[in-house]
Scaffold this motif. Structure first.
Motif, PDB file in Angstrom:
ATOM      1  N   SER A  87       5.537 -51.025  22.392  1.00 14.89           N
ATOM      2  CA  SER A  87       5.257 -50.788  20.925  1.00 14.89           C
ATOM      3  C   SER A  87       4.126 -49.511  20.889  1.00 14.89           C
ATOM      4  O   SER A  87       3.129 -49.734  21.230  1.00 14.89           O
ATOM      5  N   ARG A  88       4.666 -48.561  20.488  1.00 13.25           N
ATOM      6  CA  ARG A  88       3.771 -47.395  20.375  1.00 13.25           C
ATOM      7  C   ARG A  88       2.787 -47.542  19.134  1.00 13.25           C
ATOM      8  O   ARG A  88       1.797 -46.958  19.306  1.00 13.25           O
ATOM      9  N   SER A  89       3.499 -48.287  18.081  1.00 11.06           N
ATOM     10  CA  SER A  89       2.366 -48.602  16.970  1.00 11.06           C
ATOM     11  C   SER A  89       1.141 -49.582  17.157  1.00 11.06           C
ATOM     12  O   SER A  89       0.277 -49.478  17.165  1.00 11.06           O
ATOM     13  N   ARG A  90       1.923 -50.874  17.912  1.00 12.53           N
ATOM     14  CA  ARG A  90       0.843 -51.722  18.324  1.00 12.53           C
ATOM     15  C   ARG A  90       0.320 -51.530  19.570  1.00 12.53           C
ATOM     16  O   ARG A  90      -0.693 -52.522  20.006  1.00 12.53           O
ATOM     17  N   GLN A  91       0.509 -50.819  20.315  1.00 10.04           N
ATOM     18  CA  GLN A  91      -0.010 -50.665  21.843  1.00 10.04           C
ATOM     19  C   GLN A  91       0.143 -51.958  22.440  1.00 10.04           C
ATOM     20  O   GLN A  91      -0.844 -52.340  23.136  1.00 10.04           O
ATOM     21  N   GLU A  92       1.219 -52.527  22.502  1.00  8.18           N
ATOM     22  CA  GLU A  92       1.509 -53.584  23.188  1.00  8.18           C
ATOM     23  C   GLU A  92       2.964 -53.896  23.691  1.00  8.18           C
ATOM     24  O   GLU A  92       3.766 -53.261  23.184  1.00  8.18           O
ATOM     25  N   TYR A  93       3.132 -54.709  24.667  1.00 11.68           N
ATOM     26  CA  TYR A  93       4.624 -54.974  24.751  1.00 11.68           C
ATOM     27  C   TYR A  93       5.137 -56.100  24.156  1.00 11.68           C
ATOM     28  O   TYR A  93       4.444 -56.981  23.513  1.00 11.68           O
ATOM     29  N   TRP A  94       6.300 -55.739  24.035  1.00  8.21           N
ATOM     30  CA  TRP A  94       7.193 -56.914  23.086  1.00  8.21           C
ATOM     31  C   TRP A  94       8.552 -56.944  23.548  1.00  8.21           C
ATOM     32  O   TRP A  94       9.132 -56.000  23.893  1.00  8.21           O
ATOM     33  N   ARG A  95       8.907 -58.408  23.800  1.00 12.44           N
ATOM     34  CA  ARG A  95      10.135 -58.915  24.378  1.00 12.44           C
ATOM     35  C   ARG A  95      11.017 -58.906  22.988  1.00 12.44           C
ATOM     36  O   ARG A  95      10.685 -59.908  22.267  1.00 12.44           O
ATOM     37  N   LYS A  96      12.262 -58.289  23.048  1.00 12.63           N
ATOM     38  CA  LYS A  96      13.028 -58.530  21.851  1.00 12.63           C
ATOM     39  C   LYS A  96      13.509 -59.845  21.776  1.00 12.63           C
ATOM     40  O   LYS A  96      14.066 -60.382  22.566  1.00 12.63           O
ATOM     41  N   GLY A  97      13.160 -60.265  20.519  1.00  8.44           N
ATOM     42  CA  GLY A  97      13.616 -61.894  20.046  1.00  8.44           C
ATOM     43  C   GLY A  97      12.833 -62.696  20.155  1.00  8.44           C
ATOM     44  O   GLY A  97      12.887 -63.917  19.864  1.00  8.44           O
ATOM     45  N   ASP A  98      11.527 -62.519  20.749  1.00  9.39           N
ATOM     46  CA  ASP A  98      10.538 -63.462  21.092  1.00  9.39           C
ATOM     47  C   ASP A  98      10.150 -64.189  19.600  1.00  9.39           C
ATOM     48  O   ASP A  98       9.764 -65.474  19.535  1.00  9.39           O
ATOM     49  N   THR A  99       9.954 -63.312  18.580  1.00  9.82           N
ATOM     50  CA  THR A  99       9.578 -63.900  17.221  1.00  9.82           C
ATOM     51  C   THR A  99      10.894 -64.158  16.498  1.00  9.82           C
ATOM     52  O   THR A  99      10.643 -64.997  15.672  1.00  9.82           O
ATOM     53  N   SER A 100      11.950 -63.281  16.679  1.00 12.68           N
ATOM     54  CA  SER A 100      12.913 -63.231  15.512  1.00 12.68           C
ATOM     55  C   SER A 100      14.101 -64.154  15.846  1.00 12.68           C
ATOM     56  O   SER A 100      14.972 -64.735  15.306  1.00 12.68           O
ATOM     57  N   GLY A 101      14.217 -64.198  17.282  1.00 11.94           N
ATOM     58  CA  GLY A 101      15.335 -65.124  17.904  1.00 11.94           C
ATOM     59  C   GLY A 101      16.610 -64.084  18.204  1.00 11.94           C
ATOM     60  O   GLY A 101      17.262 -64.563  18.898  1.00 11.94           O
ATOM     61  N   ASN A 102      16.470 -62.947  17.819  1.00  6.79           N
ATOM     62  CA  ASN A 102      17.453 -61.981  17.886  1.00  6.79           C
ATOM     63  C   ASN A 102      17.306 -61.247  19.391  1.00  6.79           C
ATOM     64  O   ASN A 102      16.821 -60.132  19.437  1.00  6.79           O
TER      65      ASN A 102
END
Length: 139
Positions: A68-83
């Motif tokens: 994530s360029r805005s949050r400056q962290e890794y994010w795995r798609k769907g970890d919070t949304s379930g998508n």
């Protein structure tokens, strides 16, 4: 997901993964654009950014990870949304500076809730024609 969804493949040897990552021409910020495409329909779902570690995680876990360029962290798609996005293939373009990740998309791909991130804003371009084609004659 359907019952004919392939089982996860074996995790490639670390040296193979590192060799694949080394072929990517990351930009001056250490990132490469990753086009996310539905594996069975060819539908373009979204665009994200990956650095070497995000690509490593994507290639070795079966789930898509972005930087994530805005949050400056890794994010795995769907970890919070379930998508979630289940990896079905990954390719590097001819210049080595863009990634194509083919996925099984579970739920909407876009944070707005739309199926794709490209559903909202048609730019209504003039379309081209092929002067050598009888099926697509130019005016």
């Amino acid at each position: 997901m359907s019952n004919d969804t392939p089982a996860p493949g074996p995790i490639p040897a670390p040296e193979l993964v590192e060799g694949r990552i080394a072929r990517v021409a990351f930009n001056e910020h250490g990132l490469a654009p990753a086009i996310i495409q539905q594996h069975d329909t060819g539908e373009v779902l979204m665009l994200g950014w990956m650095d070497a570690e995000a690509l490593r995680r994507t290639l070795t876990t079966g789930r898509v990870t972005f930087w994530s360029r805005s949050r400056q962290e890794y994010w795995r798609k769907g970890d919070t949304s379930g998508n979630i996005q289940l990896v079905r293939g990954a390719r590097l373009d001819c210049d080595g500076d863009a990634l194509l990740i083919r996925v099984e998309q579970v739920g909407p791909a876009c944070h707005t809730g739309a199926r794709t991130c490209f559903d909202a804003d048609d730019l209504d371009p003039v379309t081209g024609c092929d002067p050598s084609s009888a099926d697509d004659p130019c005016p």
